[in-house]
Scaffold this motif. Structure first.
Motif, PDB file in Angstrom:
ATOM      1  N   UNK A   5      40.311  43.481  43.720  1.00 46.11           N
ATOM      2  CA  UNK A   5      40.680  42.493  44.614  1.00 46.11           C
ATOM      3  C   UNK A   5      41.705  41.690  44.018  1.00 46.11           C
ATOM      4  N   UNK A   6      41.591  41.300  42.717  1.00 42.87           N
ATOM      5  CA  UNK A   6      42.514  40.510  41.942  1.00 42.87           C
ATOM      6  C   UNK A   6      43.844  41.253  42.179  1.00 42.87           C
ATOM      7  N   UNK A   7      43.928  42.443  41.586  1.00 36.64           N
ATOM      8  CA  UNK A   7      45.277  43.301  41.767  1.00 36.64           C
ATOM      9  C   UNK A   7      45.879  43.294  43.054  1.00 36.64           C
ATOM     10  N   UNK A   8      45.016  43.347  43.932  1.00 39.13           N
ATOM     11  CA  UNK A   8      45.653  43.397  45.419  1.00 39.13           C
ATOM     12  C   UNK A   8      46.149  42.111  45.885  1.00 39.13           C
ATOM     13  N   UNK A   9      45.257  41.132  45.449  1.00 39.77           N
ATOM     14  CA  UNK A   9      45.871  39.432  45.680  1.00 39.77           C
ATOM     15  C   UNK A   9      47.337  39.483  45.202  1.00 39.77           C
ATOM     16  N   UNK A  77      36.773  47.527  28.062  1.00 39.74           N
ATOM     17  CA  UNK A  77      37.296  47.377  29.427  1.00 39.74           C
ATOM     18  C   UNK A  77      36.368  46.486  30.189  1.00 39.74           C
ATOM     19  N   UNK A  78      35.361  47.206  30.450  1.00 38.74           N
ATOM     20  CA  UNK A  78      34.147  46.809  31.287  1.00 38.74           C
ATOM     21  C   UNK A  78      33.750  45.524  31.056  1.00 38.74           C
ATOM     22  N   UNK A  79      33.610  45.201  29.737  1.00 36.96           N
ATOM     23  CA  UNK A  79      33.107  43.885  29.223  1.00 36.96           C
ATOM     24  C   UNK A  79      34.270  42.685  29.626  1.00 36.96           C
ATOM     25  N   UNK A  80      35.539  43.171  29.444  1.00 39.13           N
ATOM     26  CA  UNK A  80      36.579  42.316  29.779  1.00 39.13           C
ATOM     27  C   UNK A  80      36.389  41.779  31.140  1.00 39.13           C
ATOM     28  N   UNK A  81      36.538  42.839  32.140  1.00 37.59           N
ATOM     29  CA  UNK A  81      36.369  42.535  33.669  1.00 37.59           C
ATOM     30  C   UNK A  81      35.276  41.561  33.860  1.00 37.59           C
ATOM     31  N   UNK A  82      34.016  42.093  33.286  1.00 39.32           N
ATOM     32  CA  UNK A  82      32.861  41.413  33.654  1.00 39.32           C
ATOM     33  C   UNK A  82      32.942  39.808  33.103  1.00 39.32           C
TER      34      UNK A  82
END
Length: 190
Positions: A5-9, A77-82
């Motif tokens: 969602x952030x990338x789309x924004x 990467x998953x931890x960074x995103x979380x």
């Protein structure tokens, strides 16, 4: 954090900013060359400044995206995103003309040596470069590289935030161009 969602924004904001800036290339010569009463830049100069700022930001974005993609092999990467939290309030100020004192480097000041059609074409390429970086880092990899941004004391920001910064800078300049045009129209009768 919903990274997709952030990338789309960011994509949406880029499209809006670049489309709005592109419309200014169609303005008449009087509007493009009007110098505001405060001695500020003309619209023509502002357009060149946007291009120059994008040029230098894209150098950092290119380096950051390469490093982020290299880092994706070794970092979680998953931890960074979380754990990622976007400081929207601090970033939104970047897009507001006059929200804080902005001291730009000399190499981002317009020299008046470029033709408008050249600037317009280069800006179109810059827009597409941003989209390419977002495509390359479509799974959140852009979070894996941070670079210092001194403007508005943003500190260490990730590659996505750098791209968003680029778009917000254009938004800020749109207000300045609108102010120029409004003043010119207001002074028409003088």
């Amino acid at each position: 954090m919903n990274i997709f969602g952030f990338i789309q924004e960011i994509r949406d904001h880029l499209k809006y900013s670049f489309d709005e800036v592109d419309g200014w290339f169609e303005k008449d010569r009087i509007t493009l060359d009007y110098r505001p009463s405060n001695g500020g830049w003309t619209v023509r100069q502002i357009l060149e400044h946007i291009y120059l700022t994008n040029f230098y930001l894209l150098i950092l974005i290119e380096k950051g995206s390469k490093k982020a993609l290299r880092n994706s092999g070794g970092q979680d990467l998953d931890a960074e995103i979380r754990n990622y939290v976007f400081d929207r309030e601090k970033f939104e100020e970047v897009g507001e003309y006059g929200a804080f004192k902005w001291i730009r480097p000399e190499h981002m000041e317009p020299k008046g040596q470029m033709q408008l059609n050249e600037i317009r074409s280069l800006m179109s390429m810059q827009y597409h470069q941003c989209l390419i970086y977002l495509d390359r880092m479509k799974n959140g990899e852009g979070l894996l590289c941070r670079t210092t941004m001194t403007v508005n004391e943003l500190g260490k920001i990730n590659v996505y935030e750098y791209i968003y910064f680029l778009s917000l800078h254009a938004k800020r300049q749109l207000t300045q161009m609108e102010n120029n045009e409004s003043e010119r129209i207001g002074n028409k009768g003088i």
